[in-house]
Design an enzyme around this catalytic site. Structure first.
Site, PDB file in Angstrom:
ATOM      1  N   ASP A   1       0.826  -1.197   0.000  1.00  0.00           N
ATOM      2  CA  ASP A   1       0.000   0.000   0.000  1.00  0.00           C
ATOM      3  C   ASP A   1       0.866   1.255   0.000  1.00  0.00           C
ATOM      4  O   ASP A   1       1.879   1.317   0.701  1.00  0.00           O
ATOM      5  CB  ASP A   1      -0.947  -0.012   1.206  1.00  0.00           C
TER       6      ASP A   1
HETATM    7  C1  BGC Z   1      -5.114   3.054   0.354  1.00  0.00           C
HETATM    8  C2  BGC Z   1      -5.317   1.892  -0.591  1.00  0.00           C
HETATM    9  C3  BGC Z   1      -5.402   2.405  -1.999  1.00  0.00           C
HETATM   10  C4  BGC Z   1      -4.128   3.155  -2.317  1.00  0.00           C
HETATM   11  C5  BGC Z   1      -4.049   3.672  -3.736  1.00  0.00           C
HETATM   12  C6  BGC Z   1      -3.972   3.950  -0.069  1.00  0.00           C
HETATM   13  O1  BGC Z   1      -3.927   5.120   0.668  1.00  0.00           O
HETATM   14  O2  BGC Z   1      -4.904   2.568   1.653  1.00  0.00           O
HETATM   15  O3  BGC Z   1      -6.452   1.172  -0.230  1.00  0.00           O
HETATM   16  O4  BGC Z   1      -5.628   1.365  -2.891  1.00  0.00           O
HETATM   17  O5  BGC Z   1      -4.041   4.264  -1.441  1.00  0.00           O
HETATM   18  O6  BGC Z   1      -4.853   4.752  -3.958  1.00  0.00           O
END
Ligand code: BGC
Length: 746
Positions: free
Chosen positions: A280
């Site tokens: 993530d």
């Molecule tokens: C989130 C994810 C997301 C990623 C990409 C992160 O801040 O926790 O769930 O897929 O950003 O946008």
């Protein structure tokens, strides 16, 4: 009719066809594996590292794509630009490896479906699958080939803003619906034109953030991890999910992104997952503030060694892999393995053969059938929580005062994660009520500009409208920004002066229908006393208003059921239906409300059981709960046997009778308790459910099945077993189901 003498021939033919299919797929697999190995042999270290790097969209990436230094881009959705970038990758880079374009397509793309928590309230896997299929068709028409969904973190805490993105508190419901989402996104075959790779996230335990505060520490005992938090991820693997995302959280001292046990021992070795793992956003880098790595270099090393193949957003891989290899802290095989996993999925997606999105296939959005499906999902997601004196459905000739800060908010009703949601498509309650009841019968006043409004300047007009009406529909809740990532709340009452406004409206003497649009369960117990009916609509998406009009007018009979327990007060959290019994379970006969305890009562006079003296021990609404305009009765519960062995199937039969005078749909639920285990077991666990349509006065005999093997749990020796012994089983319309019987597993 085929005669039985042909049976052996038929069986042989079936076996041959099965063997051919197995051969076909293993041929395809080995073809892909050969291509991966050939390509890997030709790649320089720099090109390999490039595949492991995902960058955020925007300008300035062309040269790095040309050099093969970027494997994936997120947040690009313009098909022309995606084709342009892809052309650089495929036609201008040395090895022509396509990039994979990712996007958070969480609950729809242009056509927005209810938030995932709302979709979970449909308890309808086919509809949920259709929703992600449509999202994939829309998203892939821009060139997006990978979504960061489904989010299948078990969420037992309504304070956590990301509960909105989850499928609720139950491992079984989340497993079934999460798998349906994976199938919808990925389609029949991953290389289909409209298929996009799904991503099971956030592995693992992110939903258990302490206090419901986002990114917070999680402490999940191994057994609970195995039995509650991991099953949806295993189900996603079984459904063929091709990517995983490691979470931001630490779990028992080890950040998920540096967690070798989860990412390698469980995911790769135990579950045999051969797709790839992205971590993530900046979660590799975040291992530094976690105190798990001293600098970016060490963070990169730990993430790769743990099993994270691709880095999102930050550049620790790009900056440090070469140095780490030189120092011997990483081996080339560590890198090869990561790249293999990524290339495999790119081949499977057909990106090498069809890297571009053709002009005539671009931007295929919001077709009438997509909007219709979004409406159906919203309609089935709405949960009728209260309906005194049959306040709903509203008589079609009524004058309706439509009040409230969510009654006409094209953006807010879409909910969290709607980067691409098209607000011009939104049907708000006001628009839909005008259509359904006639504009002359809908007296609108927002009363409050937004859900957080703190002044009462709009009250006067709202009350005037209410006085002129026969019934008041108050559409409140929380704006979309009050839930979602980093938007945890410690107080989960209706925000702003909504409670005051509802009380004022009630004083007019007109019946009040409270409609809540929100990203989480809100503590509406007290304010519901001032409402005659309550509809929980979540953030219902594009077609939310139209769905609501169908529900309140009675065109559609409500059938949603809660995928999460609703607390009375926030202090009851965590509160979930599949809890343990404790040695002193709460007892309604000996619980005394705080204000009824006599002054200076001796300590021992109280029922010393597990409860709150102020809030009791029951929730506001239990998991699985939801009313209908008709009533259902369950009876004649029977099982096909009394004693079962592992590997067998339990057939649970019962009669379901629609005893009202309206057709309706009921979600029948089967719960099981393993009465004694060699470790303690939950008081109840959902093991089967089905949505059943019944005409008025119709009765059906329903049979649902449970695999005995699915009664397994992690025992005292940390083995996954079905333990012989007595089980109790309940059938009903929510987790308080009363119709019960027993069986034995030997
Ligand atoms: C989130 C994810 C997301 C990623 C990409 C992160 O801040 O926790 O769930 O897929 O950003 O946008």
């Amino acid at each position: 009719m085929k005669s039985s003498k042909h049976l052996p021939v038929i069986i042989i033919m079936m076996l041959v066809s099965w063997a051919c299919q197995v051969n076909d797929s293993s041929d395809q697999n080995s073809e892909v594996e050969n291509k991966v190995e050939q390509l890997l042999n030709e790649m320089t270290l720099e090109e390999k590292i490039g595949q492991m790097c995902q960058v955020n969209g925007g300008n300035g990436h062309d040269e790095n794509i040309r050099k093969g230094m970027i494997g994936s881009i997120l947040n690009e959705v313009d098909p022309e630009n995606i084709n342009r970038l892809q052309k650089i990758a495929v036609e201008e880079s040395r090895l022509g490896i396509p990039i994979i374009v990712a996007r958070d397509v969480i609950h729809g793309f242009k056509t927005v479906f209810p938030i995932p928590l709302g979709q979970a309230a449909t308890w309808n896997p086919d509809l949920v699958q259709k929703g992600t299929r449509i999202a994939a068709m829309e998203a892939s028409s821009t060139g997006v080939k990978w979504t960061f969904a489904p989010m299948i973190d078990i969420s037992r805490d309504a304070r956590w803003g990301r509960i909105a993105e989850s499928l609720g508190e139950d491992p079984y419901l989340t497993s079934v619906l999460g798998a349906a989402m994976v199938k919808g996104f990925q389609g029949d075959s991953l290389n289909g034109e409209t298929s996009i790779a799904a991503c099971a996230k956030h592995f693992a335990g992110y939903g258990a953030a302490e206090g419901g505060r986002d990114y917070n520490t999680t402490s999940i005992p191994q057994r609970e991890l195995r039995d509650i938090y991991l099953p949806p991820f295993k189900a996603a693997v079984d459904a063929g999910v091709r990517t995983f995302m490691s979470g931001f959280n630490e779990i028992d001292g080890i950040p998920a992104t540096g967690n070798k046990h989860l990412l390698t021992d469980v995911l790769r070795k135990e579950w045999q997952f051969d797709g790839f793992v992205v971590r993530d956003w900046a979660s590799t880098w975040e291992m530094i503030p976690h105190g798990f790595a001293k600098d970016e270099k060490e963070a990169a090393q730990r993430a790769i060694k743990a099993g994270v193949n691709m880095e999102m957003a930050t550049t620790t891989y790009k900056d440090h892999i070469a140095g780490l290899i030189e120092e011997g802290a990483l081996s080339i095989e560590d890198i090869n393995q990561a790249v293999r996993n990524i290339l495999r999925v790119k081949f499977e997606l057909g990106l090498f053969d069809n890297p571009y999105i053709a002009g005539e296939k671009q931007n295929q959005f919001a077709k009438p059938e997509y909007l219709e499906a979004a409406k159906k999902a919203a309609t089935q997601s709405m949960v009728l929580l209260k309906n005194d004196q049959k306040t709903l459905p509203i008589n079609p000739s009524s004058k309706i005062a439509l009040i409230g800060p969510m009654a006409d908010q094209a953006y807010e009703q879409l909910g969290t994660w709607i980067f691409d949601g098209d607000t011009t498509l939104t049907v708000t309650p006001q628009q839909a009520f005008n259509e359904t009841f006639g504009q002359e019968n809908v007296l609108f006043a927002e009363g409050m500009a937004i859900s957080r409004t703190l002044h009462k300047r709009g009250f006067r007009k709202a009350i005037e409208q209410a006085k002129k009406s026969d019934v008041i529909v108050f559409c409140g809740g929380e704006e979309s920004i009050l839930s979602g990532e980093a938007h945890s709340r410690a107080n989960i009452d209706l925000p702003g002066v909504q409670n005051d406004l509802i009380k004022e409206l009630k004083k007019t003497g007109k019946p009040v229908v409270l409609v809540v649009m929100a990203g989480r369960p809100l503590t509406i117990g007290e304010i519901s006393e001032h409402a005659d009916a309550v509809v929980y609509a979540w953030h219902p998406g594009t077609m939310g208003g139209a769905a609501l009009a169908d529900i309140v007018s009675g065109k559609v009979n409500p059938s949603g059921k809660l995928p999460v327990t609703f607390p009375k007060v926030v202090g009851q959290i965590p509160i979930y239906y599949n809890h343990k019994n404790t040695g002193r379970p709460a007892n309604p006969d000996s619980w005394t409300q705080m204000y009824d305890i006599p002054v200076k009562a001796p300590q021992t006079s109280l029922g010393n059981e597990s409860h709150y003296i102020d809030a009791g021990f029951t929730p506001l609404y239990p998991f699985g709960y939801g009313l209908s305009y008709t009533s259902f009765e369950y009876s004649d519960l029977s099982l096909d046997k009394e004693v079962y062995s592992s590997g067998e199937t339990i057939e649970v039969s019962f009669k379901l009778n629609n005893v009202g005078d309206l057709a309706g749909e009921e979600v029948a639920q089967v719960y099981v308790q393993d009465l004694v285990g060699n470790v303690t077991r939950p008081v109840k666990e959902l093991k089967a459910f089905e949505r059943i349509s019944l005409d008025k006065n119709e009765e059906k005999t329903v049979t649902l099945t449970i695999d005995v093997n699915d009664l397994d749990f992690t025992n005292i020796d940390m083995e996954q077993v079905v333990e012989p012994g007595e089980f109790q089983l309940w059938v009903g319309g929510d987790s308080n189901a009363k119709l019960t019987t027993n069986f034995e597993v030997q």
